[in-house]
Structure formats: structure tokens, C-alpha cells
Design a protein around this motif. Structure first.
Motif, mmCIF file in Angstrom:
data_model
loop_
_atom_site.group_PDB
_atom_site.id
_atom_site.type_symbol
_atom_site.label_atom_id
_atom_site.label_comp_id
_atom_site.label_asym_id
_atom_site.label_seq_id
_atom_site.Cartn_x
_atom_site.Cartn_y
_atom_site.Cartn_z
ATOM 1 N N ASP A 166 -5.242 9.082 -11.366
ATOM 2 C CA ASP A 166 -4.162 8.429 -12.103
ATOM 3 C C ASP A 166 -3.475 7.368 -11.248
ATOM 4 O O ASP A 166 -3.200 6.253 -11.719
ATOM 5 C CB ASP A 166 -3.145 9.487 -12.548
ATOM 6 N N PHE A 167 -3.229 7.685 -9.988
ATOM 7 C CA PHE A 167 -2.599 6.712 -9.089
ATOM 8 C C PHE A 167 -3.468 5.466 -8.929
ATOM 9 O O PHE A 167 -2.978 4.335 -9.006
ATOM 10 C CB PHE A 167 -2.350 7.360 -7.721
ATOM 11 N N LEU A 168 -4.765 5.664 -8.724
ATOM 12 C CA LEU A 168 -5.671 4.528 -8.529
ATOM 13 C C LEU A 168 -5.775 3.674 -9.783
ATOM 14 O O LEU A 168 -5.818 2.440 -9.714
ATOM 15 C CB LEU A 168 -7.055 5.040 -8.110
ATOM 16 N N LEU A 169 -5.806 4.320 -10.957
ATOM 17 C CA LEU A 169 -5.875 3.572 -12.213
ATOM 18 C C LEU A 169 -4.616 2.749 -12.434
ATOM 19 O O LEU A 169 -4.680 1.575 -12.822
ATOM 20 C CB LEU A 169 -6.095 4.529 -13.384
ATOM 21 N N TRP A 194 4.227 5.128 -4.832
ATOM 22 C CA TRP A 194 3.823 5.922 -3.666
ATOM 23 C C TRP A 194 4.115 7.395 -3.891
ATOM 24 O O TRP A 194 3.444 8.269 -3.316
ATOM 25 C CB TRP A 194 4.519 5.409 -2.405
ATOM 26 N N LEU A 195 5.099 7.698 -4.742
ATOM 27 C CA LEU A 195 5.375 9.099 -5.070
ATOM 28 C C LEU A 195 4.216 9.727 -5.828
ATOM 29 O O LEU A 195 3.935 10.921 -5.676
ATOM 30 C CB LEU A 195 6.663 9.194 -5.899
ATOM 31 N N ALA A 252 -0.280 13.742 -5.140
ATOM 32 C CA ALA A 252 -1.713 14.053 -5.215
ATOM 33 C C ALA A 252 -2.229 14.714 -3.943
ATOM 34 O O ALA A 252 -3.417 15.001 -3.839
ATOM 35 C CB ALA A 252 -2.517 12.776 -5.478
ATOM 36 N N ILE A 253 -1.332 14.951 -2.976
ATOM 37 C CA ILE A 253 -1.747 15.599 -1.729
ATOM 38 C C ILE A 253 -1.572 17.105 -1.876
ATOM 39 O O ILE A 253 -0.451 17.594 -2.045
ATOM 40 C CB ILE A 253 -0.916 15.084 -0.541
ATOM 41 N N PRO A 254 -2.648 17.885 -1.848
ATOM 42 C CA PRO A 254 -2.538 19.337 -2.044
ATOM 43 C C PRO A 254 -2.184 20.056 -0.747
ATOM 44 O O PRO A 254 -2.246 19.493 0.349
ATOM 45 C CB PRO A 254 -3.943 19.723 -2.508
ATOM 46 N N ILE A 301 7.379 18.463 -4.152
ATOM 47 C CA ILE A 301 8.586 18.071 -4.871
ATOM 48 C C ILE A 301 8.395 16.735 -5.563
ATOM 49 O O ILE A 301 9.054 16.423 -6.568
ATOM 50 C CB ILE A 301 9.791 18.012 -3.899
ATOM 51 N N ALA A 302 7.451 15.909 -5.059
ATOM 52 C CA ALA A 302 7.185 14.608 -5.686
ATOM 53 C C ALA A 302 6.663 14.779 -7.101
ATOM 54 O O ALA A 302 6.778 13.864 -7.925
ATOM 55 C CB ALA A 302 6.187 13.810 -4.844
ATOM 56 N N ARG A 303 6.110 15.939 -7.425
ATOM 57 C CA ARG A 303 5.609 16.163 -8.777
ATOM 58 C C ARG A 303 6.742 16.218 -9.797
ATOM 59 O O ARG A 303 6.552 15.859 -10.961
ATOM 60 C CB ARG A 303 4.795 17.458 -8.814
ATOM 61 N N LEU A 304 7.914 16.676 -9.362
ATOM 62 C CA LEU A 304 9.067 16.660 -10.254
ATOM 63 C C LEU A 304 9.436 15.224 -10.623
ATOM 64 O O LEU A 304 9.767 14.930 -11.775
ATOM 65 C CB LEU A 304 10.250 17.362 -9.603
ATOM 66 N N VAL A 305 9.379 14.347 -9.632
ATOM 67 C CA VAL A 305 9.671 12.932 -9.890
ATOM 68 C C VAL A 305 8.650 12.365 -10.863
ATOM 69 O O VAL A 305 8.985 11.601 -11.776
ATOM 70 C CB VAL A 305 9.670 12.132 -8.573
#
Length: 270
Positions: A68-71, A87-88, A93-95, A102-106
Motif C-alpha cells: 500500500d505504501f509503495l502504491l 512515512w508513517l 509496515a515494519i513487523p 502505534i503508527a497503525r493507529l495513525v
């Protein structure tokens, strides 16, 4: 000709917008799941094998986040402008790094803000109905992800104490994936009634996934053919309009010439 290209371009932009709505809804689902899945792992006691299944599913979701980020970066009008907040998306996307999750909440809040632009659930449903093939494929893919995940967990719990050969989380995940793809290698198989019921559900979902995928790919070719036909029709109508305009101009010029000749010698030219 220019009008035809503009109409074709506008139609393409509209389809792209509908595809983005479907994709954003799917990404919102995975974002919410990723938060819930990680919370379940760390808040509730469970076996190491079940935890392993959930964490591997989280890694798969992170791979989707990376795509998704790359697209989004590829289609962004301004790469630097997107990276100011994008960048968030990359961080989410870093497991396996708890502090970065916490970036997933954003990501969730950003996706909700994007989808709020539709103003209502009615508009969201209308966007899905206008792009039924993509919507159906997205829905079935999400359903299959959940089916594989919970199928692996349930079959592991059902088979582990029944003397079957599905004894670890990796065994269960491999079996679930092989079953949903209808490959059925036979290296792992359920021996309990519950396990076989889960296998039947996975097989049905797998048939639905690949049937929907085949229909989706076929619809892409059909749409491309239809778009080419529409584009040719639009260009032909534009060309006919130009010819009519030129003929009308020639008729007007001919009438002017006839009028000038009448005035010159008094004869009637038809």
C-alpha cells in the motif's frame, strides 16, 4: 478527437477513484485487524502455537501495508508531499517492533478521514456497487484471510489432542493455506469431525476466491475492450461532427459565391 480523449480520460479517473475507495476500505479492515490481533496476543493468555499463527498473520498484513505504501508513493502527484505523512505508512509496515505499531493507529485515522469524504454509508455502498467486480474480489479476499487464520487456529486446537498430524502452528497454517487453495497436498490432514468441517469451509471459500479472481480478471479484459469500443465510437462521432462543420462552412461559402455571381451578370446559379 480531443473531446473523445477527454471523455475517455474522465471515465478512467472515475474508475480509478472507485478502485481507491475499495482499496481504502480493505486497508482500513487490515489496519483495524492488525491492532486487534496484536492486542489479543499481548493481553490474553494463549499457547505459543496460536501466538505464532497470529504473529505470522501480522507479518502478512505488514506486507500488505508495504504494498500500500509503495502504491500510494507511486501514484502521488508530489512524492515529497506524500512522504511528509506517508512515512508513517512505511513505519506501520515494519513487523515485530512493538514501539512502531502505534503508527497503525495513525493509519486508521487517516483512512477514516479519507473515507469520510464520501459523507455517508449510502455513498460508500454506491461506490462499491459501481465497481462490483473489484468489490467482490476484495470482499472474498478479506473473508479468505480470516478463514485461513481462524481455520488454522481452530484446526490446531481440534487436532492437537486427537492424535492427528497437525501439531504445531506452522503445520496448521500450511494445511489451511493448502486447503483454501484447493491443492490438498495430503501431507497434513484432519482426523476429527470438527477438523473436517473446518476443511470443508476452507475448500468452499477457496473455490469462491479463485472463481471470483477468474471473474475479476475476465472483467478487466472485458472493460478494456469496452473502453476501446467506446473510445473509437467517441472519436468517430467527433470526426463526423468535424466533417459536418466543414461541409456547413463549404455550403455557406458556396452560397456566397453564387450570390456574388448573380450580382455580377444577373444570372441564377443553382
Amino acid at each position: 478527437m480531443t473531446e473523445g480523449r477527454e471523455m475517455n480520460s474522465n471515465g478512467g479517473k472515475a474508475r480509478l477513484a472507485r478502485n481507491r475507495v475499495v482499496w481504502n476500505v480493505v486497508m482500513l479492515f487490515f489496519s483495524v485487524y492488525s491492532i486487534i490481533g496484536v492486542a489479543v496476543v499481548f493481553l490474553f493468555p494463549m499457547s505459543a502455537d496460536v501466538e505464532s499463527i497470529l504473529l505470522k498473520a501480522d507479518h502478512a498484513v505488514c506486507a500488505v501495508f508495504l504494498v500500500d505504501f509503495l502504491l500510494r508513493l507511486a501514484v502521488a502527484d508530489s512524492k515529497l508531499g506524500y512522504l511528509r505523512w506517508g512515512w508513517l505508512d512505511l513505519v506501520s509496515a515494519i513487523p515485530a517492533v512493538e514501539s512502531l505499531r502505534i503508527a497503525r493507529l495513525v493509519r486508521i485515522f487517516r483512512l477514516i478521514r479519507i473515507l469520510r469524504g464520501l459523507k455517508s454509508a449510502h455513498n460508500l455502498i454506491r461506490q462499491f456497487s459501481r465497481n462490483r467486480s473489484s468489490s467482490a474480489f476484495a470482499f472474498v479476499s478479506v473473508l479468505s484471510f480470516l478463514t485461513v487464520l481462524f481455520g488454522a487456529i481452530l484446526v490446531l486446537e481440534a487436532e492437537r489432542n486427537a492424535g492427528g498430524n497437525i501439531q504445531t502452528g506452522d503445520d496448521a497454517l500450511w494445511w489451511a493455506f493448502a486447503t483454501v487453495t484447493t491443492c490438498g497436498y495430503g501431507d497434513f490432514f484432519p482426523v476429527t469431525g470438527v477438523g473436517r468441517l473446518i476443511a470443508a469451509i476452507l475448500m468452499v471459500c477457496g473455490i469462491g476466491v479463485f472463481g471470483t479472481f477468474a471473474a475479476y480478471v475476465a472483467s478487466l479484459f472485458v472493460k478494456q475492450t469496452e473502453e476501446e469500443d467506446v473510445s473509437r465510437d467517441v472519436e468517430m462521432m467527433a470526426a463526423i461532427k468535424e466533417v459536418r462543420t466543414e461541409v456547413a462552412a463549404l455550403r455557406a461559402e458556396l452560397q456566397e459565391v453564387k450570390g456574388e455571381l448573380r450580382q455580377a451578370d444577373g444570372r441564377d446559379y443553382e
